[in-house]
Design an enzyme around this catalytic site. Structure first.
Site, mmCIF file in Angstrom:
data_model
loop_
_atom_site.group_PDB
_atom_site.id
_atom_site.type_symbol
_atom_site.label_atom_id
_atom_site.label_comp_id
_atom_site.label_asym_id
_atom_site.label_seq_id
_atom_site.Cartn_x
_atom_site.Cartn_y
_atom_site.Cartn_z
ATOM 1 C CB SER A 6 15.273 -2.222 -3.211
ATOM 2 O OG SER A 6 13.976 -1.844 -3.632
ATOM 3 C CG HIS A 30 14.417 -4.379 0.347
ATOM 4 N ND1 HIS A 30 14.426 -4.438 1.724
ATOM 5 C CD2 HIS A 30 13.646 -3.306 0.026
ATOM 6 C CE1 HIS A 30 13.703 -3.440 2.221
ATOM 7 N NE2 HIS A 30 13.214 -2.740 1.206
ATOM 8 C CG ASP A 32 10.816 -1.561 -1.343
ATOM 9 O OD1 ASP A 32 10.908 -1.425 -0.118
ATOM 10 O OD2 ASP A 32 11.782 -1.449 -2.127
ATOM 11 C CG MET A 34 5.271 0.592 -1.723
ATOM 12 S SD MET A 34 5.879 1.846 -2.875
ATOM 13 C CE MET A 34 7.624 1.851 -2.477
ATOM 14 C CG HIS A 63 10.199 -2.123 3.396
ATOM 15 N ND1 HIS A 63 10.878 -1.046 2.872
ATOM 16 C CD2 HIS A 63 9.469 -1.620 4.430
ATOM 17 C CE1 HIS A 63 10.583 0.050 3.551
ATOM 18 N NE2 HIS A 63 9.713 -0.278 4.497
ATOM 19 C CG MET A 65 6.756 0.915 2.903
ATOM 20 S SD MET A 65 7.755 1.521 1.539
ATOM 21 C CE MET A 65 8.291 -0.027 0.842
ATOM 22 C CG MET A 134 12.149 3.516 6.565
ATOM 23 S SD MET A 134 12.541 2.380 5.227
ATOM 24 C CE MET A 134 12.525 3.462 3.796
ATOM 25 C CG ASP A 172 14.922 0.727 2.319
ATOM 26 O OD1 ASP A 172 15.422 1.097 1.249
ATOM 27 O OD2 ASP A 172 13.801 0.183 2.404
#
Ligand code: DX5
Ligand code: ZN
Length: 219
Positions: A6, A30, A32, A34, A63, A65, A134, A172
């Site tokens: 990540s 990966h 992330d 957000m 991913h 979020m 998660m 994760d």
């Protein structure tokens, strides 16, 4: 076991350099994403995904979020994403989102927070390429693994065997050399690792260490 680094824990001022450091040991990166709403932090968006796309042939697993994940799908496809992970808690219309991801030609991954039971996604298990369990509350790197979340991995693995489902099981959060072996024994196929890989002078060595821990379990 496949390790998926990540870049949340990479050096944002030198992302290109950090990606090069891990590129040869992996297939997926990966990313992330957000939005400061679904989780408190803000991180990357489609513009960063598109900026790093030309740097590597690695597949990008994004991913999400974010609230209203459907808003970002086209932009992420255009930016070069290959896999989209959507939190079941982030939308009232998870089936529609999975469908949209597939129609755009990407792989769909359902993501479950630590407090979310598998029962909530059971009707969709035959529709996705991957399930991301998660093992920390999402929103930040460097947290300790919540070990009881691995029970969900075991259940997902049993459900897959019983029903001939094809999803990969990924975790994760809090993956390091002390936690990965146990995760593998529960049936994890892929492990995301952020701080353990990138908060190191030698990220590719860290990936090799994780792989070695998993091989110990097999022998
Ligand atoms: C947390 C993110 C993770 C994070 C993991 O919300 O989804 O991908 O980068 O970081 P570590 O491996 O440090 O727990
Ligand atoms: Zn993540």
């Amino acid at each position: 076991m496949e390790i998926v680094p990540s870049i949340l824990s990479a050096n944002f001022a030198h992302l290109a350099k950090d990606i090069k450091k891990v590129e040869n040991s992996i297939n997926y990166l990966h990313i992330d994403i957000m939005d400061g709403q679904f989780v408190e932090n803000l991180s990357f968006g489609p513009m960063i995904v598109s900026a790093i796309r030309p740097l590597t042939d690695l597949k990008f697993e994004c991913h999400l979020m974010v609230l209203n994940p459907e808003k970002y799908l086209i932009k992420l496809k255009e930016a070069g994403a290959n896999v989209i992970g959507v939190h079941v808690e982030s939308t009232a219309h998870i089936h529609r989102v999975i469908d949209a991801i597939h129609r755009l030609g990407m792989e769909a991954e359902i993501v479950l927070n630590p407090g979310t039971p598998i029962a909530l996604i059971e009707p969709l298990l035959d529709e996705v390429e991957s399930i991301l369990v998660m093992t920390v509350d999402p929103g930040a790197g460097g947290q300790k693994m919540i070990k009881k979340c691995l029970k969900k991995v075991l259940t997902l693995s049993e459900l897959r065997d019983m029903n001939d489902y094809n999803y990969r099981i990924e975790i994760d959060g809090g993956v390091n050399k002390d936690t990965i072996q146990n995760a593998q024994s529960m049936g994890v196929d892929r492990a995301v690792a952020g701080s353990y890989v990138f908060k190191s002078d030698n990220p590719s060595e860290r990936i090799a260490t994780l792989m070695k821990e998993c091989q110990k379990d097999e022998s």
